[in-house]
Motif scaffolding. Structure first.
Motif, PDB file in Angstrom:
ATOM      1  N   GLU A   2      42.702  46.684  39.251  1.00 39.82           N
ATOM      2  CA  GLU A   2      44.106  46.676  39.600  1.00 39.82           C
ATOM      3  C   GLU A   2      44.908  45.865  38.595  1.00 39.82           C
ATOM      4  N   SER A   3      46.137  46.355  38.310  1.00 39.23           N
ATOM      5  CA  SER A   3      46.991  45.692  37.331  1.00 39.23           C
ATOM      6  C   SER A   3      47.705  44.519  37.974  1.00 39.23           C
ATOM      7  N   GLU A 257      55.351  47.691  40.308  1.00 37.82           N
ATOM      8  CA  GLU A 257      54.403  48.621  39.685  1.00 37.82           C
ATOM      9  C   GLU A 257      52.987  48.081  39.812  1.00 37.82           C
ATOM     10  N   GLN A 259      49.474  48.945  40.357  1.00 41.10           N
ATOM     11  CA  GLN A 259      48.583  50.106  40.313  1.00 41.10           C
ATOM     12  C   GLN A 259      47.235  49.775  40.947  1.00 41.10           C
ATOM     13  N   ARG A 266      45.031  54.043  46.776  1.00 42.67           N
ATOM     14  CA  ARG A 266      46.198  54.835  46.376  1.00 42.67           C
ATOM     15  C   ARG A 266      46.592  55.804  47.484  1.00 42.67           C
TER      16      ARG A 266
END
Length: 435
Positions: A2-3, A257, A259, A266
């Motif tokens: 994950e970012s 954002e 991700q 998701r």
């Protein structure tokens, strides 16, 4: 993977975040997300009972705002509302210090920061959408009723004046509602969330100023919504300041954002968001539509044989003696309004009824034969204050006979056909002079 950003934060930001996180999470009202679930309100009351106890204790020993505290009752600025806000601030201050000492080596709180901003974004979204939908359907501020139109302007409180100012103009109310709904829809999508926070800040700042300027008792909540909007915008300061003030390019936003690396996360985000839109926003729209139909049906409901209008008291006989109407005596009935939907008011300060703006408000209900008229303080009261015999000598007269308390009365009313210019909803493109 994950970012998640990894840059360390300066000390002032870490301390500020700890305080803001505790205060904002404490102030979060999950009922706004869960109110559509049956029984959720009762569960919330149980969960928040420790907060109620702590607020009462803090008020008793330190704040001394009022004793006892008055819970929210249509007004959000009750003594409890202020006491709980100060209690949250004190808790956040103490928790922020303890957290800063215990976790002083942590360089940043990127994960918590993301979830806090997400929580605030959806909280602001729901607030804007729920208030906006009410205005879009012109439900929050109704058009002034006959009793309000007959009340001298100087007798109104500032809040009621502002309510009627907005309620008078359906286009303006709808316009302000559309602005709030637009803010909510922009907040719904990550790419437009910053623009949504900007619009929400402008809209809510205007609402807060109305509340502060006209003494509308939603000051605490509206200021909180302004603060939430400002908090979200502050997170984007590195983009907003160059773009709006320095005429420099701004980098894309990464605030929302986040991700998710795994597929199930998701999918879960998409499912959760879809359920949120359908449950919270969808139910809000359906409820508003149903309520509008109910209001539209009730607002023009006539209860025969009473004709809604303003009636002047021609004479009043009490216990066999004619009583002259004394206009200098506030308790004497001077005129009476039978409004639509069984509501009415009297130009008098009569303690039997609800006193508002120097008029006595009541609810009335004719019997099935139209020969008696029952007067109640509230429409929901099981027993009437008194019931009078009703006679209609002609289309413009009404005769009421019976007992009020221990006194026998006979009251003759004359229909005035009172015309209020404000009810005309005038509009002119061409105005040759001020009117």
């Amino acid at each position: 993977m994950e970012s998640i950003p990894t840059q360390p934060w300066p000390l002032w930001r870490r301390i500020g975040f700890r305080f803001a996180f505790v205060y904002l999470v404490l102030s979060f009202n999950p009922a706004s997300f869960l109110e559509f679930i049956p029984g959720a309100y009762g569960v919330m009351q149980v969960l928040f009972s420790p907060i109620d106890w702590l607020t009462a204790w803090v008020n008793k020993h330190w704040l001394h705002i009022a004793d006892p505290l008055v819970m929210p009752n249509g007004s959000g600025d009750t003594s409890y509302g202020w006491a709980v806000m100060y209690t949250y601030l004190m808790l956040a201050f103490v928790a922020g210090i303890v957290w800063s000492i215990a976790d002083r080596k942590r360089p940043a709180y990127h994960q918590l920061h993301y979830w806090l901003c997400l929580l605030l974004r959806y909280t602001l979204l729901l607030a804007c959408f729920s208030y906006g939908i009410q205005k879009v359907f012109a439900l929050q501020m109704p058009f002034p009723n006959m009793s309000q139109l007959a009340t001298p302007l100087g007798d109104f409180l500032p809040m009621r004046l502002s309510w009627m100012f907005i309620g008078y103009s359906t286009p303006y109310q709808v316009f302000s509602g559309v602005a709030e709904v637009v803010a909510a829809l922009l907040l719904l999508w990550r790419r437009t969330a910053t623009l949504g926070a900007l619009v929400a800040f402008g809209v809510m700042l205007n609402v807060a100023m109305l509340n502060l300027s006209y003494d509308i008792p939603v000051k605490i909540y509206s200021i909180h919504l302004c603060f939430i909007s400002a908090y979200l915008l502050w997170q984007e300061r590195s983009r907003l300041i160059p773009f709006f003030l320095l005429n420099k390019p701004a980098m894309p936003s990464v605030l929302f954002e986040h991700q998710f690396a795994t597929k199930w996360k998701r999918i879960s985000r998409v499912v959760a968001k879809s359920l949120f839109v359908l449950a919270s926003m969808g139910i809000t729209i359906v409820s508003a539509m149903q309520y509008r139909e109910q209001v539209n049906a009730e607002i023009v409901k006539v209860l025969p044989p009473v004709k809604p209008d303003m009636y002047q008291v021609e004479w009043w006989v009490q216990n066999g003696d004619t009583v002259k109407t004394d206009y200098a005596n506030a308790a004497h009935w001077k005129d009476i309004i039978f409004d639509y939907n069984g509501q009415g008011s009297i130009n008098a300060v009569d303690s039997m009824f609800r006193i508002r703006y120097r008029r006595s408000y009541f609810a009335y209900l004719p019997d099935s034969t139209g020969t008696t008229l029952a007067f109640r303080k509230f429409a929901t009261d099981s027993a009437p204050l008194f019931t009078l015999q009703l006679q209609l000598p002609d289309s413009n007269s009404m005769l009421l006979k019976g007992k009020i308390n221990a006194d026998s009365v006979a009251i003759r009313l004359r229909r005035m056909h009172r015309h209020f210019q404000l009810a005309e909803k005038q509009f002119h493109w061409l105005s040759e002079a001020n009117r």
